[in-house]
Design an enzyme around this catalytic site. Structure first.
Site, PDB file in Angstrom:
ATOM      1  N   CYS A  67       2.185  50.022  40.450  1.00 61.53           N
ATOM      2  CA  CYS A  67       1.888  49.592  39.084  1.00 61.53           C
ATOM      3  C   CYS A  67       1.132  48.261  38.971  1.00 61.53           C
ATOM      4  O   CYS A  67       0.166  48.187  38.202  1.00 61.53           O
ATOM      5  CB  CYS A  67       3.154  49.590  38.235  1.00 61.53           C
ATOM      6  SG  CYS A  67       4.690  49.374  39.100  1.00 61.53           S
TER       7      CYS A  67
ATOM      8  N   ARG B 281       9.164  50.714  51.321  1.00 65.72           N
ATOM      9  CA  ARG B 281      10.359  50.059  50.793  1.00 65.72           C
ATOM     10  C   ARG B 281      11.409  49.997  51.884  1.00 65.72           C
ATOM     11  O   ARG B 281      11.650  50.985  52.568  1.00 65.72           O
ATOM     12  CB  ARG B 281      10.914  50.830  49.584  1.00 65.72           C
ATOM     13  CG  ARG B 281       9.932  50.954  48.436  1.00 65.72           C
ATOM     14  CD  ARG B 281      10.491  51.782  47.297  1.00 65.72           C
ATOM     15  NE  ARG B 281       9.506  51.952  46.246  1.00 65.72           N
ATOM     16  CZ  ARG B 281       9.693  52.673  45.142  1.00 65.72           C
ATOM     17  NH1 ARG B 281      10.848  53.314  44.973  1.00 65.72           N
ATOM     18  NH2 ARG B 281       8.747  52.780  44.223  1.00 65.72           N
TER      19      ARG B 281
ATOM     20  N   GLN C 130       3.543  58.316  46.677  1.00 66.87           N
ATOM     21  CA  GLN C 130       3.930  58.619  45.303  1.00 66.87           C
ATOM     22  C   GLN C 130       2.774  59.294  44.569  1.00 66.87           C
ATOM     23  O   GLN C 130       1.623  58.858  44.695  1.00 66.87           O
ATOM     24  CB  GLN C 130       4.284  57.344  44.538  1.00 66.87           C
ATOM     25  CG  GLN C 130       5.649  56.768  44.856  1.00 66.87           C
ATOM     26  CD  GLN C 130       5.952  55.592  43.939  1.00 66.87           C
ATOM     27  OE1 GLN C 130       5.157  54.682  43.805  1.00 66.87           O
ATOM     28  NE2 GLN C 130       7.115  55.612  43.311  1.00 66.87           N
TER      29      GLN C 130
ATOM     30  N   ASP D  43       1.722  58.850  41.707  1.00 63.91           N
ATOM     31  CA  ASP D  43       1.950  57.845  40.685  1.00 63.91           C
ATOM     32  C   ASP D  43       0.807  57.836  39.681  1.00 63.91           C
ATOM     33  O   ASP D  43      -0.348  58.047  40.051  1.00 63.91           O
ATOM     34  CB  ASP D  43       2.029  56.476  41.367  1.00 63.91           C
ATOM     35  CG  ASP D  43       2.992  55.549  40.669  1.00 63.91           C
ATOM     36  OD1 ASP D  43       3.596  55.974  39.676  1.00 63.91           O
ATOM     37  OD2 ASP D  43       3.124  54.402  41.120  1.00 63.91           O
TER      38      ASP D  43
ATOM     39  N   HIS E 138      -0.397  55.730  35.733  1.00 64.58           N
ATOM     40  CA  HIS E 138      -0.075  54.806  34.657  1.00 64.58           C
ATOM     41  C   HIS E 138      -1.029  55.059  33.505  1.00 64.58           C
ATOM     42  O   HIS E 138      -2.244  55.105  33.694  1.00 64.58           O
ATOM     43  CB  HIS E 138      -0.162  53.362  35.139  1.00 64.58           C
ATOM     44  CG  HIS E 138       0.843  53.065  36.213  1.00 64.58           C
ATOM     45  ND1 HIS E 138       0.564  53.220  37.558  1.00 64.58           N
ATOM     46  CD2 HIS E 138       2.142  52.697  36.134  1.00 64.58           C
ATOM     47  CE1 HIS E 138       1.644  52.937  38.259  1.00 64.58           C
ATOM     48  NE2 HIS E 138       2.614  52.619  37.436  1.00 64.58           N
TER      49      HIS E 138
ATOM     50  N   LYS F 111      13.396  54.821  30.334  1.00 65.71           N
ATOM     51  CA  LYS F 111      12.678  55.864  31.061  1.00 65.71           C
ATOM     52  C   LYS F 111      13.334  57.223  30.847  1.00 65.71           C
ATOM     53  O   LYS F 111      14.514  57.331  30.528  1.00 65.71           O
ATOM     54  CB  LYS F 111      12.635  55.548  32.555  1.00 65.71           C
ATOM     55  CG  LYS F 111      13.991  55.512  33.244  1.00 65.71           C
ATOM     56  CD  LYS F 111      13.852  55.203  34.731  1.00 65.71           C
ATOM     57  CE  LYS F 111      15.206  55.124  35.417  1.00 65.71           C
ATOM     58  NZ  LYS F 111      15.099  54.873  36.868  1.00 65.71           N
TER      59      LYS F 111
ATOM     60  N   HIS G  26       4.540  54.433  32.875  1.00 66.74           N
ATOM     61  CA  HIS G  26       4.590  54.792  34.295  1.00 66.74           C
ATOM     62  C   HIS G  26       4.990  56.264  34.389  1.00 66.74           C
ATOM     63  O   HIS G  26       5.943  56.689  33.732  1.00 66.74           O
ATOM     64  CB  HIS G  26       5.638  53.958  35.045  1.00 66.74           C
ATOM     65  CG  HIS G  26       5.484  52.482  34.883  1.00 66.74           C
ATOM     66  ND1 HIS G  26       5.191  51.643  35.943  1.00 66.74           N
ATOM     67  CD2 HIS G  26       5.594  51.672  33.795  1.00 66.74           C
ATOM     68  CE1 HIS G  26       5.137  50.397  35.511  1.00 66.74           C
ATOM     69  NE2 HIS G  26       5.387  50.386  34.210  1.00 66.74           N
TER      70      HIS G  26
END
Length: 646
Positions: A334, A363, A381, A383, A385, A471, A517
């Site tokens: 992000c 991570r 991910q 991912d 946005h 979320k 997100h």
């Protein structure tokens, strides 16, 4: 007098001190016999507790889903009593209820083994048959400390010492045996029933601290009835067969090794499977999203601005260069996407701007938490946005929802629960922005359920939101009934503001965009692990890393088999050939174990007639097809579902 309100909203007055058992008996004798607990304003309480205030009351019977936790809690106490009856001098420590069962940690000179479990289980059944009542007593800390010290229960003494001064200690008896416990419990040990089983033995440090003594932990499971127990044990058997780590070895997909803890070594077929999933997701996004790629390593200052340095530092891999600059490998995408949004002036006409990335993130997860593809330290991910105005936020969340649900449907998942996670105790941003975001998402949650006609279930998770915003969490149910939390949609008013991101509205004013997100698979590695177990390795043809194996019966068919493979590959199918001098049954068995979806068998006759015998994974039957007829059918079947809709 006190007033108690019942589930049908009727109310009655009672003398203060009346118990839940008294209330149940006042309704009916049969209800009192079935009752195991009560709830007061939603909180489970003992039937024997006196009630001294106005409250909403509900009688909980043993077949109520809320009673399952009590059954497991009581089963844990029964197990502890059984252990101490069988092996006097064993110290009992802590025994909580966990998902699908319970455990207790014991201190014994000779640790327990799996051979002890049937003996303990037999004694537990005897204790249940005794049907001893659970009775609660309240002791002073000194009284409790003295009792457990006299019994040689050093761990219990330590637990008593941890109770704040002046606070009484709850003790629960079942016959002559007692334990320190907050409660509540059912009325008697007989209400545990016989639908329980001890599962395994493991080592566990006292209080989870490796500096403390090693104890023996015994795990068990308990259910309301034998049918539920059998269903759970069957699910465990199926889960063992479907274990993605086992199938990963059999199908030659991936491996892990000590030199790379928590990172995946993808083999050729596994990487093909991975890329099949990426390609599918990329096609689903190409109409609405711009694909980007943000850097893997960024300066500490950026993570301080984003708030991750304060909130997520212990999970980040960090390095310092010779010029004393501190960098972190990105644990999420992000902040990088905000930088891409900020590059160049944005107008309200540019919104919504949807940026997607198949971003590699790292991570730090504790070694004990690592679990195959399900919990790794480096993963990808899917991912994205979405930068939008406040007015666009609800519509964008709904569009994301439709994309998530249709994606899951393509993989065969149709039992979905969408949960709204609200503000956690530790968070950033004003209460006003949280109020607004939660109100909008609550409205969207209602629309999600309504639009699905009730097919999609919804729920609220109080306090489970991200530190920067509320979320949605998407939980799906797999082929054997397990639930997996995968997709998320998170509304964020804070991160764009922290980075000074803005757009120019129609009045020429600078405004901070809302940042949504979004992840569908979440971790691509974990989602593949879920798919491997859901399909038990029997992938649909469009997803399978190897779609067709061509196997010969005799060497006389070798040239024809090569021609078959060439035609399959020309048609876009992933095919291999097996010309080994082995019996065809051996070849078929081997490729079936490797979960190849289709085996085309070629012998002398097939070569002469230009046909193939097709065998499907999981079936002993085979059927003869003309070569081109077979290829056309396989090409149709191997077309991904999104392309079939196009």
């Amino acid at each position: 007098m006190i007033q108690l309100t019942f589930p049908d909203n009727s109310s009655r007055e009672f003398e203060p001190g009346i118990t839940g058992r008294d209330v149940a008996e006042g309704i009916s004798k049969s209800l009192a016999k079935k009752a195991v607990a009560v709830t007061l304003d939603g909180e489970l309480r003992d039937l024997s507790d006196g009630i001294d205030r106005d409250a909403r009351i509900e009688i909980v019977t043993r077949d109520d889903p809320r009673a399952l936790e009590l059954i497991r809690h009581d089963a844990a106490h029964v197990m502890a009593e059984a252990v101490q009856e069988l092996w006097p001098g064993t110290q009992v420590t802590i025994g909580p209820v966990i998902e699908n069962g319970f455990y207790y940690d014991f201190k014994r000179n000779h640790p327990f083994t799996t051979e002890d479990l049937p003996v303990i289980e037999k004694k537990m059944r005897e204790i249940v048959q005794r049907n001893a009542p659970f009775t609660k007593e309240v002791w002073s800390r000194d009284e409790a400390r003295h009792h457990f010290r006299e019994q040689g229960e050093a761990y219990k003494v330590e637990l008593v010492d941890a109770i704040p001064e002046g606070e009484d200690v709850k003790i629960y008896r079942q016959g002559d045996w007692l334990d320190l416990c907050r409660g509540p419990h059912m009325a008697s040990t007989g209400q545990v029933g016989q639908a329980f089983k001890l599962m395994k033995v493991a080592g566990a440090y006292w209080r989870g601290d490796s500096n403390n003594e090693m104890l023996t932990r015994i795990y068990g499971t308990a259910w309301a009835n034998e049918g539920d127990l059998k269903a759970y044990l069957h699910m465990l058997e199926e889960a063992e067969k479907r274990d993605h780590r086992k199938l990963g070895r059999e199908m030659d997909l991936f491996h892990f090794q000590e030199e790379g803890p928590g990172v995946v070594f993808w083999h050729s077929k596994g990487w093909t499977l991975f890329q099949n999933l990426i390609s599918y997701m990329r096609r689903r996004l190409e109409a609405d999203y711009e694909e980007v790629n943000a850097p893997q390593i960024l300066d500490k200052a950026l993570w301080e601005t984003s708030g991750h340095w304060d909130w997520y530092r212990e999970n980040m891999f960090v390095t310092e260069t010779e010029d004393e600059r501190v960098f972190a490998i990105k644990p999420m995408n992000c902040p990088g996407h905000v930088q891409i949004f900020k590059h160049g002036l944005k107008s309200y006409r540019d919104l919504p701007l949807r940026l997607a990335e198949f971003g590699s993130v790292s991570r730090y997860e504790p070694s004990g938490a690592l679990h195959g593809l399900m919990r790794v330290r480096a993963f990808t991910q899917d991912d994205a946005h979405v930068f939008c105005t406040e007015d666009q936020m609800a519509e964008e969340c709904l569009k994301i929802n439709d994309l998530i649900l249709s994606t899951y449907a393509d993989f065969g998942f149709d039992e979905i629960v969408v949960k709204l996670s609200t503000r956690p105790e530790k968070r950033v941003g004003s209460d006003e922005s949280w109020d607004h975001a939660e109100a909008v998402m609550a409205d969207v949650l209602k629309m999600i359920e309504e639009r699905s006609g009730g097919r999609i279930k919804t729920d609220i998770l109080e306090g489970e939101g991200a530190f920067y915003g509320p979320k949605f969490e998407y939980t799906l149910r797999d082929a054997i009934g397990r639930e997996w939390q995968c997709g998320t949609t998170q509304v964020d008013f804070n991160l764009p503001e922290r980075f000074g991101a803005f757009y120019v509205d129609k009045d020429g004013e600078k405004k901070t965009p809302v940042m949504v997100h979004r992840a569908i698979c979440g971790s691509m590695e974990r989602f593949l692990g879920i798919l491997i177990e859901n399909y038990a390795g029997h992938f649909p043809l469009w997803l399978a890393p190897l779609q067709v194996m061509v196997a010969t019966i005799t060497s006389e068919a070798d040239d024809y088999a090569r021609d078959v493979v060439a035609h399959l590959k020309k048609a876009g199918l992933k095919a291999e050939i097996d010309l080994r001098n082995e019996k065809i049954n051996y070849k078929v068995r081997e490729h079936s174990l490797a979960k190849v979806p289709v085996i085309l068998v070629c012998g002398r006759r097939e070569a002469e007639e230009r046909t193939v015998n097709m065998r499907r994974l999981g079936s002993k039957d085979q059927k003869s097809y003309g070569l081109m007829e077979a290829i056309d059918a396989l090409v149709e079947e191997a077309t991904p579902p999104d392309l079939k809709r196009a």
